[in-house]
Design a protein around this motif. Structure first.
Motif, PDB file in Angstrom:
ATOM      1  N   PRO A  22       0.837  -1.199   0.000  1.00 37.18           N
ATOM      2  CA  PRO A  22       0.000   0.000   0.000  1.00 37.18           C
ATOM      3  C   PRO A  22       0.875   1.254   0.000  1.00 37.18           C
ATOM      4  O   PRO A  22       2.055   1.184   0.302  1.00 37.18           O
ATOM      5  CB  PRO A  22      -0.769  -0.128   1.318  1.00 37.18           C
ATOM      6  N   THR A  23       0.290   2.404  -0.310  1.00 39.95           N
ATOM      7  CA  THR A  23       1.047   3.648  -0.199  1.00 39.95           C
ATOM      8  C   THR A  23       1.291   3.957   1.274  1.00 39.95           C
ATOM      9  O   THR A  23       0.632   3.404   2.164  1.00 39.95           O
ATOM     10  CB  THR A  23       0.285   4.818  -0.841  1.00 39.95           C
ATOM     11  N   LYS A  24       2.220   4.856   1.527  1.00 43.52           N
ATOM     12  CA  LYS A  24       2.509   5.223   2.913  1.00 43.52           C
ATOM     13  C   LYS A  24       1.274   5.812   3.596  1.00 43.52           C
ATOM     14  O   LYS A  24       0.971   5.482   4.750  1.00 43.52           O
ATOM     15  CB  LYS A  24       3.670   6.205   2.974  1.00 43.52           C
ATOM     16  N   THR A  38       3.150  -3.441   8.779  1.00 42.73           N
ATOM     17  CA  THR A  38       2.680  -4.115   7.572  1.00 42.73           C
ATOM     18  C   THR A  38       3.885  -4.391   6.682  1.00 42.73           C
ATOM     19  O   THR A  38       5.006  -3.979   6.996  1.00 42.73           O
ATOM     20  CB  THR A  38       1.651  -3.240   6.812  1.00 42.73           C
ATOM     21  N   THR A  39       3.649  -5.091   5.581  1.00 43.53           N
ATOM     22  CA  THR A  39       4.656  -5.210   4.532  1.00 43.53           C
ATOM     23  C   THR A  39       4.175  -4.411   3.332  1.00 43.53           C
ATOM     24  O   THR A  39       2.989  -4.155   3.156  1.00 43.53           O
ATOM     25  CB  THR A  39       4.887  -6.670   4.121  1.00 43.53           C
ATOM     26  N   MET A  40       5.128  -3.999   2.516  1.00 45.39           N
ATOM     27  CA  MET A  40       4.848  -3.124   1.386  1.00 45.39           C
ATOM     28  C   MET A  40       5.564  -3.675   0.160  1.00 45.39           C
ATOM     29  O   MET A  40       6.699  -4.162   0.259  1.00 45.39           O
ATOM     30  CB  MET A  40       5.354  -1.714   1.716  1.00 45.39           C
ATOM     31  N   THR A  41       4.907  -3.607  -0.992  1.00 43.40           N
ATOM     32  CA  THR A  41       5.545  -3.969  -2.249  1.00 43.40           C
ATOM     33  C   THR A  41       6.039  -2.698  -2.933  1.00 43.40           C
ATOM     34  O   THR A  41       5.254  -1.787  -3.188  1.00 43.40           O
ATOM     35  CB  THR A  41       4.561  -4.707  -3.173  1.00 43.40           C
ATOM     36  N   TRP A  90       9.516  -4.175   4.850  1.00 41.76           N
ATOM     37  CA  TRP A  90       8.852  -4.404   6.129  1.00 41.76           C
ATOM     38  C   TRP A  90       8.801  -3.076   6.867  1.00 41.76           C
ATOM     39  O   TRP A  90       9.837  -2.427   7.079  1.00 41.76           O
ATOM     40  CB  TRP A  90       9.612  -5.447   6.935  1.00 41.76           C
ATOM     41  N   ILE A  91       7.595  -2.664   7.271  1.00 38.08           N
ATOM     42  CA  ILE A  91       7.379  -1.336   7.837  1.00 38.08           C
ATOM     43  C   ILE A  91       7.146  -1.474   9.340  1.00 38.08           C
ATOM     44  O   ILE A  91       6.239  -2.190   9.775  1.00 38.08           O
ATOM     45  CB  ILE A  91       6.158  -0.632   7.189  1.00 38.08           C
TER      46      ILE A  91
END
Length: 209
Positions: free
Chosen positions: A11-13, A85-88, A96-97
Motif C-alpha cells: 500500500p502507499t505510505k 505491515t509489509t509493502m511492495t 517491512w514497515i
C-alpha cells in the motif's frame, strides 16, 4: 542523505498510516477518521540499510500527529510486535514497515540528531540523470552541541496519554499529538517546522543521565 526511488508502492505510505494510526492509543481524542499528510522528515542510517521517516499528519479536527516509521528490506529479528505491515515497492522489492520507536536504528539517529545539533537528511530523487536534490518543506534541528552520542541500550517503549517515552540508556520523550505552541525547553530538544507551522515547536526531547 536519503534517496527517493520512483516506484509504485502498495500500500502507499498514506494508506498504511490511515489503516494503522486510528487504532493507536496515543492518538488521544484526536479525530482520526480522516488523515492527511502535512510533511515528513528523514534521518540517515550510517549503514544505508534502514529507511527512517517521520510523518506529520493532520486529523479531521485539526490536530497534528507525529508518526515515525522505519523501512527495512528484511524482517527485523524479534520485532514482530512492532511490525505494522509489509509493502511492495517496484524498485526496492518487498519492504517491512515498523513502528520506529521500537527500532534501535531510529532511536540512535534521533538521539544523535538531538544531542549533536543535527538536522533532517537531505532527500534526493533517483533519476536517469543521477541523484537530484528534492526541495523539502519540513525541517528539524537538534538543540545540542555535543561531539559525541551516549551509549544506548535496547529501546523500551511506553505510552502515557498522547506521549511516547523511549528508555534506551537515555530517556526520549516524543509527543504524538504535537503542541504547536510547545517551544524548545532547556534540555536537548528537537524542534521542527512544516507547512502551516512556521514557528519552530518541540517534537522530541532527550534526558541524558
Amino acid at each position: 542523505m536519503a534517496v527517493h526511488h520512483p516506484a509504485t508502492i502498495v500500500p502507499t505510505k498514506l494508506e498504511l498510516l490511515q489503516a494503522w494510526v486510528p487504532h493507536q492509543t496515543w492518538t488521544g481524542n484526536a479525530d482520526t477518521s480522516v488523515l492527511t499528510k502535512l510533511g515528513s522528515y528523514r534521518f540517515d542510517d550510517p549503514d544505508g540499510q534502514v529507511g527512517m521517516e517521520t510523518h506529520l499528519l493532520a486529523t479531521a479536527d485539526g490536530q497534528v500527529l507525529q508518526v515515525p516509521l522505519t523501512y527495512r528490506g528484511a524482517p527485523r529479528a524479534g520485532a514482530d510486535d512492532s511490525l505494522i505491515t509489509t509493502m511492495t515497492h517496484t524498485t526496492l522489492g518487498d519492504r517491512w514497515i515498523y513502528d520506529a520507536c521500537h527500532d534501535p536504528v531510529y532511536v540512535s539517529a534521533l538521539v544523535a540528531t538531538i544531542v549533536t545539533g543535527g538536522r533532517e537528511a537531505d532527500l534526493y530523487a533517483a533519476t536517469e540523470r543521477g541523484l537530484v536534490l528534492e526541495p523539502t518543506t519540513t525541517h528539524v534541528r537538534g538543540s545540542g552541541s555535543s561531539g559525541g552520542v551516549p551509549a544506548l541500550t535496547a529501546p523500551a517503549v511506553t505510552h502515557e496519554g498522547t506521549t511516547t517515552t523511549i528508555d534506551a540508556g537515555v530517556r526520549i520523550t516524543l509527543p504524538r499529538v504535537v503542541d504547536a505552541a510547545a517551544t524548545p525547553g532547556a534540555g536537548p530538544t528537537l524542534s521542527g517546522t512544516w507547512p502551516g507551522q512556521e514557528v519552530p515547536c518541540a517534537v522530541a526531547s532527550v534526558v541524558v543521565p
